[in-house]
Design an enzyme around this catalytic site. Sequence first.
Site, mmCIF file in Angstrom:
data_model
loop_
_atom_site.group_PDB
_atom_site.id
_atom_site.type_symbol
_atom_site.label_atom_id
_atom_site.label_comp_id
_atom_site.label_asym_id
_atom_site.label_seq_id
_atom_site.Cartn_x
_atom_site.Cartn_y
_atom_site.Cartn_z
ATOM 1 N N CYS A 348 0.786 -1.230 0.000
ATOM 2 C CA CYS A 348 0.000 0.000 0.000
ATOM 3 C C CYS A 348 0.828 1.297 0.000
ATOM 4 O O CYS A 348 0.492 2.220 -0.764
ATOM 5 C CB CYS A 348 -1.019 -0.010 1.132
ATOM 6 S SG CYS A 348 -0.549 -0.892 2.612
ATOM 7 N N ARG A 377 7.158 -10.971 5.505
ATOM 8 C CA ARG A 377 6.794 -10.685 6.888
ATOM 9 C C ARG A 377 7.423 -11.742 7.787
ATOM 10 O O ARG A 377 7.359 -12.935 7.476
ATOM 11 C CB ARG A 377 5.261 -10.701 7.075
ATOM 12 C CG ARG A 377 4.544 -9.682 6.222
ATOM 13 C CD ARG A 377 3.038 -9.785 6.353
ATOM 14 N NE ARG A 377 2.367 -8.858 5.449
ATOM 15 C CZ ARG A 377 1.046 -8.794 5.292
ATOM 16 N NH1 ARG A 377 0.255 -9.582 5.984
ATOM 17 N NH2 ARG A 377 0.520 -7.925 4.433
ATOM 18 N N GLN A 395 0.933 -11.159 -2.890
ATOM 19 C CA GLN A 395 -0.424 -10.667 -2.659
ATOM 20 C C GLN A 395 -1.061 -10.238 -3.975
ATOM 21 O O GLN A 395 -0.428 -9.551 -4.776
ATOM 22 C CB GLN A 395 -0.400 -9.448 -1.729
ATOM 23 C CG GLN A 395 -0.282 -9.785 -0.257
ATOM 24 C CD GLN A 395 -0.477 -8.543 0.597
ATOM 25 O OE1 GLN A 395 0.135 -7.516 0.355
ATOM 26 N NE2 GLN A 395 -1.322 -8.640 1.589
ATOM 27 N N ASP A 397 -2.864 -7.846 -4.617
ATOM 28 C CA ASP A 397 -3.224 -6.644 -3.881
ATOM 29 C C ASP A 397 -3.691 -5.556 -4.836
ATOM 30 O O ASP A 397 -3.187 -5.450 -5.956
ATOM 31 C CB ASP A 397 -1.973 -6.167 -3.133
ATOM 32 C CG ASP A 397 -2.290 -5.422 -1.871
ATOM 33 O OD1 ASP A 397 -3.470 -5.375 -1.495
ATOM 34 O OD2 ASP A 397 -1.347 -4.881 -1.266
ATOM 35 N N HIS A 399 -5.398 -1.256 -4.772
ATOM 36 C CA HIS A 399 -5.849 -0.097 -4.009
ATOM 37 C C HIS A 399 -6.633 0.822 -4.934
ATOM 38 O O HIS A 399 -6.177 1.136 -6.036
ATOM 39 C CB HIS A 399 -4.656 0.633 -3.381
ATOM 40 C CG HIS A 399 -3.922 -0.224 -2.396
ATOM 41 N ND1 HIS A 399 -2.867 -1.021 -2.753
ATOM 42 C CD2 HIS A 399 -4.141 -0.437 -1.076
ATOM 43 C CE1 HIS A 399 -2.443 -1.691 -1.687
ATOM 44 N NE2 HIS A 399 -3.197 -1.350 -0.658
ATOM 45 N N LYS A 485 -13.662 -2.777 7.636
ATOM 46 C CA LYS A 485 -13.338 -3.677 6.521
ATOM 47 C C LYS A 485 -14.368 -4.794 6.403
ATOM 48 O O LYS A 485 -15.046 -5.148 7.364
ATOM 49 C CB LYS A 485 -11.951 -4.286 6.709
ATOM 50 C CG LYS A 485 -11.804 -5.160 7.947
ATOM 51 C CD LYS A 485 -10.384 -5.732 8.063
ATOM 52 C CE LYS A 485 -10.224 -6.567 9.332
ATOM 53 N NZ LYS A 485 -8.881 -7.168 9.432
ATOM 54 N N HIS A 531 -8.335 -0.630 0.249
ATOM 55 C CA HIS A 531 -7.454 -1.782 0.053
ATOM 56 C C HIS A 531 -8.345 -2.977 -0.296
ATOM 57 O O HIS A 531 -9.376 -3.184 0.348
ATOM 58 C CB HIS A 531 -6.693 -2.140 1.328
ATOM 59 C CG HIS A 531 -5.939 -1.011 1.958
ATOM 60 N ND1 HIS A 531 -4.569 -1.009 2.075
ATOM 61 C CD2 HIS A 531 -6.360 0.151 2.533
ATOM 62 C CE1 HIS A 531 -4.180 0.097 2.692
ATOM 63 N NE2 HIS A 531 -5.251 0.818 2.981
#
Length: 667
Positions: A348, A377, A395, A397, A399, A485, A531
């Site tokens: 992000c 991580r 991910q 991912d 946005h 979320k 997100h």
Amino acid sequence: MSNAVSLTFPDGSVREYAAGSTGRDVAEAISKSLAKKAVAIALDGELRDLSDPVSDGRIEIVTRDDPRSLELIRHDAAHVMAEAVQELWPGTQVTIGPVIENGFYYDFKRIHPDSGEDWPFTPDDLPKIEKRMKEIIARNKPFTKEVWSREKAREVFAGKGESYKVELVDAIPEGQDLKIYYQGDWFDLCRGPHMAATGQIGTAFKLMKVAGAYWRGDSNNPMLTRIYGTAWHTQEELDTYLNILAEAEKRDHRRLGREMDLFHFQEEGPGVVFWHGKGWRMFQTLVAYMRRRLANTYQEVNAPQVLDKSLWETSGHWGWYRDNMFKVTVAGDDTDDDRVFALKPMNCPGHVQIFKHGLKSYRELPVRLAEFGNVHRYEPSGALHGLMRVRGFTQDDAHVFCTDEQMAAECLRINDLILSVYEDFGFTEVVVKLSTRPDKRVGSDDLWDRAESVMTDVLKQIEAQSGGKIKTGILPGEGAFYGPKFEYTLKDAIGREWQCGTTQVDFNLPERFGAFYIDQASEKRQPVMIHRAVCGSMERFLGILIENFAGHMPLWIAPQQVVVATITSEADDYAREVAEKLRDAGLTVETDLRNEKINYKVREHSVTKVPVIIVCGKREAEERSVNIRRLGSQNQTAMSLDEAMAALIDEATPPDVKRKAAARAAA
């Protein structure tokens, strides 16, 4: 009635009872049969012992078939297990024994009476303990409670040689009651509550395994033996649970990954995946599918893998997440030039930088940025679990930067994408839950009010649009620190639930990084940042798919789609031709021309979970036909080569590609 206690029942009725009345007294006043069935009471929603005095409030009589009694059954079973262990091996110290998901455990310290050394329990001990537990349950001794002073508790447990219990007593804060629960003559320190008697536990329990566990989870402390058990209302529930565990073991993606030659892990790279050719092909098929689903809607971007810590300080991750980040210090020519960098744990902050590059007008919004970003991580080594829990993963991912007015429509668009993807993989049982503001959060209450109001309306629309097929719910206080979320949980083929997709509203990062767009009045406005992830971790999603299908992957995503195997060498040339035609059509095909019996070949390729085995012999070569064997089936289907080609090409076409083709044909 003077000094009366006023109780409100579930039907709304209010009755008064004499001061000092217990839960059992209330149950008996209603009916003798209810009192026999009762195992506890719930006073203002809190479970209490039947023997506890009642006070003004809402009361419910909890019977054994009440779902809430399951925790009591497991709690009581843990105590009975501890009693059984001490009866069988006197001198064993009992430490802590909580209820956990699907069961319970107790930690023990057993010393060998002859050698004086540690004597850990083994799986061979479990049947003996189970047998003694059933004997204790059959005695049907009542659970009774006493409150002791700290001094008495220390003295009694020290006298029994229970040094761990003495330590627990000392750890209880001053002013708190020390509750001692008896079941017959045996007793233990416990917060409670418990059911009325051991007989109410029933026999639908099983001891599952033993493991080592450090006292209080500290590796500097002594090692104890932990015995795990499970307990249920009925034998049928226990059998169902054990069957699911057995099925889950057969479907374990780590074992199937070895058998199918997909990936492996090794000590030199803890928590990162070594993808083999077939596994990487399946991974890339999943990525390609997701890319097609995002085409013409999202811009695919790529943010740097390593960034200076200053960016993570601005985002807030350095303060919130630093211990979970991989960091490196780079020394410059001068010590003042030393810089600290971090491998990105999420995408992000990088996407905010891309959004900020160049002035944005309200006419350009929403801006949707997607990335299949590799993130790292730090997870404790004990938490690592195959593809499901890793340190390096990808991910899917994205946005979305949008106006406040666009937020609801974007959340619905994301929802449609997530549900459609899950349906393509056969997941139709999905639960969507809204997680609301946590105690520790950023942003004003007005922002939270607005975001939660919009997402609550969206949640209602999600359920309405699905015709009730999609279940929804609220998770109070479970939101991210930066915004509410949605969490998407899917159910697999054996009933397990997996939380995968998320949609998270964020008004924190745009503010921290000073992101803005120019509105209709030529004023700077902060965008809403959403997100979203569909699969979440691509590695984990593949692990879920492998276990859901037990390795029998749909043909379109299978790592190895077809093997063409011969019965006789006279069919070798024809087998090569069949394989080449299928490859030209886009399928992954191998040939097996070895001088082995066909049943041997079929068995071998079935172990590696090849979905389709095409068998060619002399007759098939002459007739230009094939015999098709499906994974998991003993039958074979004869058809012409052209028919087989058409059927397999159709089956190997991804569902999204089929939909587009059907739409074009309809137009």
